[in-house]
Motif scaffolding. Structure first.
Motif, PDB file in Angstrom:
ATOM      1  N   GLY A   8      21.263  28.483   5.207  1.00 50.50           N
ATOM      2  CA  GLY A   8      21.259  27.572   3.981  1.00 50.50           C
ATOM      3  C   GLY A   8      22.513  27.756   3.387  1.00 50.50           C
ATOM      4  O   GLY A   8      23.341  26.747   2.895  1.00 50.50           O
ATOM      5  N   GLY A  20      24.863  25.136   5.410  1.00 51.19           N
ATOM      6  CA  GLY A  20      24.257  23.885   4.992  1.00 51.19           C
ATOM      7  C   GLY A  20      23.018  23.446   5.539  1.00 51.19           C
ATOM      8  O   GLY A  20      22.680  22.245   5.281  1.00 51.19           O
ATOM      9  N   LEU A  21      22.343  24.205   6.263  1.00 49.22           N
ATOM     10  CA  LEU A  21      21.065  23.942   6.846  1.00 49.22           C
ATOM     11  C   LEU A  21      19.670  24.402   6.268  1.00 49.22           C
ATOM     12  O   LEU A  21      19.556  25.766   6.226  1.00 49.22           O
ATOM     13  CB  LEU A  21      21.136  24.693   8.579  1.00 49.22           C
ATOM     14  N   PRO A  71      30.094  22.084   7.752  1.00 49.01           N
ATOM     15  CA  PRO A  71      28.709  22.242   7.765  1.00 49.01           C
ATOM     16  C   PRO A  71      28.286  21.878   9.262  1.00 49.01           C
ATOM     17  O   PRO A  71      28.727  21.178  10.075  1.00 49.01           O
ATOM     18  CB  PRO A  71      28.447  21.189   6.731  1.00 49.01           C
ATOM     19  N   SER A 121      22.613  19.926   9.931  1.00 53.43           N
ATOM     20  CA  SER A 121      22.110  19.363   8.632  1.00 53.43           C
ATOM     21  C   SER A 121      22.173  18.037   8.334  1.00 53.43           C
ATOM     22  O   SER A 121      21.725  17.777   7.460  1.00 53.43           O
ATOM     23  CB  SER A 121      23.364  20.082   7.774  1.00 53.43           C
ATOM     24  N   PRO A 170      18.412  16.769  11.218  1.00 53.54           N
ATOM     25  CA  PRO A 170      17.550  17.981  11.761  1.00 53.54           C
ATOM     26  C   PRO A 170      16.578  17.669  12.667  1.00 53.54           C
ATOM     27  O   PRO A 170      16.096  18.535  13.589  1.00 53.54           O
ATOM     28  CB  PRO A 170      16.987  18.752  10.615  1.00 53.54           C
TER      29      PRO A 170
END
Length: 442
Positions: A152, A156-157, A275, A279, A282
């Motif tokens: 995260g 950015g996941l 990113p 993201s 998903p």
């Protein structure tokens, strides 16, 4: 006193300057195997610097195998492998016995100054209590928590720890996903990652070539598409936003899964890391990450996040096969993440690559064309195949191994050289670049 001089106007740290100069003395034969070196205290006094400068240089050279300390006997120049020579054994190994220095696309640079944290993590493993029986098939729960947080923060996941599966690296993660997908062809970038192609083929599936620089507009008949969008391997391009959206739309339309290999996304030094593709969608993208480029390839550790509809089948597969990394490795990596070691080595490596990349460009750009932006730990150069082969042979004759771009392709007609700059020392890199430039100039 060693014949070295430090330049305080040089932006590089004094310790790295000192290490570079001692390497050059060894390469030039001024320092021979078996020669005794001054203590860090005496060396610092001779140079008028803090003792920490000398200690940093000796730590770096010791980690690279140039020197070695003996209990109660000081520090000596050593040969790259084998026992440390005695002071009376001053002959270096014959050139034919010296291993090639690999300038490959996958060997990272790891700052030796962080070695204490590495050793501390493994000491902690030695005193920890291993689980009784088999552990969670998805991997060590505390490790998955830190991996979820890191994904995260850096990619950015946004994922839950239960979404993360710990693997034995990228190809192991790819095998796990293939095990729960229909037995249909898999599309793979061309040129692309050779181990991914072999992994798909060994799963009994045909490989469909995806031109690496073109938008993906057709995945009909394929169950998945393997891509490296953050840093195309080996051409170096970042997949443009429009092409990312096109790929996702094509996968959705043709009922295919996108396999995103995010192998060295953290090492951008020209722009902020891009990113992850996962993201954006998903439930269309299976995300593959690895510690090989940030910590060490020999660690054999990675992670996987799959679309929700594949999770039950993947969990069953892992539960049945017990195909997970060893508990000590997972436990050590958890400690490395917890203590900030991984972030520290990534920052150090990023700075080193940012300093080395312009040197590579300056040496080779007069003779070849860059295939894409220089990022991470390698660059790819386009030139006629015969010239690339001659340069590769010249490098090998001088003790360096450089890969041919043609070896990464199947139907692609792109040719040239893939030059890695993560694994060698600064002195080795400069020597290899000089050989390549000299060959290409001819």
């Amino acid at each position: 006193m060693l014949p070295v001089a430090l330049d305080r106007s040089d932006p590089r740290p004094l310790g790295l300057q000192l290490a570079d100069q001692v390497r050059r003395l060894v390469l030039a034969g001024t320092l021979a195997p078996g020669d005794r070196l001054p203590s860090t205290r005496r060396l610092a006094a001779d140079l008028g610097v803090a003792r920490a400068v000398a200690e940093q240089a000796w730590d770096q050279l010791r980690a690279e195998g140039w020197i070695e300390g003996r209990q109660g006997a000081g520090t000596w120049v050593t040969v790259g492998a084998g026992p440390v020579p005695t002071p009376t054994s001053r002959r270096p190994a014959p050139p034919s016995e010296a291993p090639l220095v690999h300038l490959d696309a996958g060997t990272p640079w790891v700052d030796a100054r962080h070695g204490a944290a590495w050793r501390r993590a493994w000491r902690e493993v030695s005193s920890a209590t291993p689980p009784r029986g088999y552990d969670d098939p998805r991997g060590l729960p505390v490790l998955r928590e830190l991996l979820a947080e890191r994904l995260g923060r850096t990619r950015g996941l946004v994922v839950d720890p239960d979404d993360v599966v710990v693997t034995a690296g990228t190809t192991a993660g790819l095998r796990h996903v293939l095990a729960v997908l229909p037995r249909e062809p898999v599309a793979v970038e061309d040129p692309g990652y050779r181990a991914a192609v072999l992994t798909v083929e060994e799963s009994g599936r045909p490989v469909v070539d995806l031109p690496a620089l073109a938008p993906v507009t057709d995945l009909a008949g394929a169950c998945a598409a393997y891509v490296t969008p953050a840093h195309q391997h080996p051409l170096g391009r970042v997949m443009p936003a429009e092409d990312r959206l096109t790929l996702l739309a094509t996968a959705r339309r043709d009922d295919a899964v996108v396999l995103e290999d995010d192998y060295d996304s953290e090492f951008r030094y020209d722009v902020a890391p891009v990113p992850a593709l996962a993201s954006l969608e998903p439930d269309l993208v299976a995300y593959l990450g690895t510690a090989s480029k940030s910590v060490a390839p020999s660690l054999r550790l990675g992670w996987l996040v799959v679309p929700s509809h594949l999770r039950p089948a993947l969990d069953r597969h892992r539960r049945i096969t017990h195909d997970a990394p060893a508990w000590p490795v997972q436990r050590a990596f958890w400690a490395l993440l917890r203590d900030g070691y991984v972030d520290a080595v990534v920052r150090s490596a990023r700075r080193t690559y940012a300093e080395r990349a312009p040197r590579v460009v300056a040496a080779l750009s007069p003779y070849a064309e860059l295939a894409g932006p220089v990022a991470g730990m390698y660059s790819t150069w386009l030139l006629p195949h015969d010239r690339a082969v001659r340069a590769q042979q010249a490098a090998e004759g001088a003790g360096f191994r450089v890969n041919l771009l043609a070896d990464y392709g199947r139907t692609s007609d792109l040719t040239g050289l893939v030059v890695g700059f993560g694994g060698p020392t600064d002195a080795q890199l400069d020597a290899a670049l000089a050989v390549l430039a000299r060959s290409l100039a001819e």
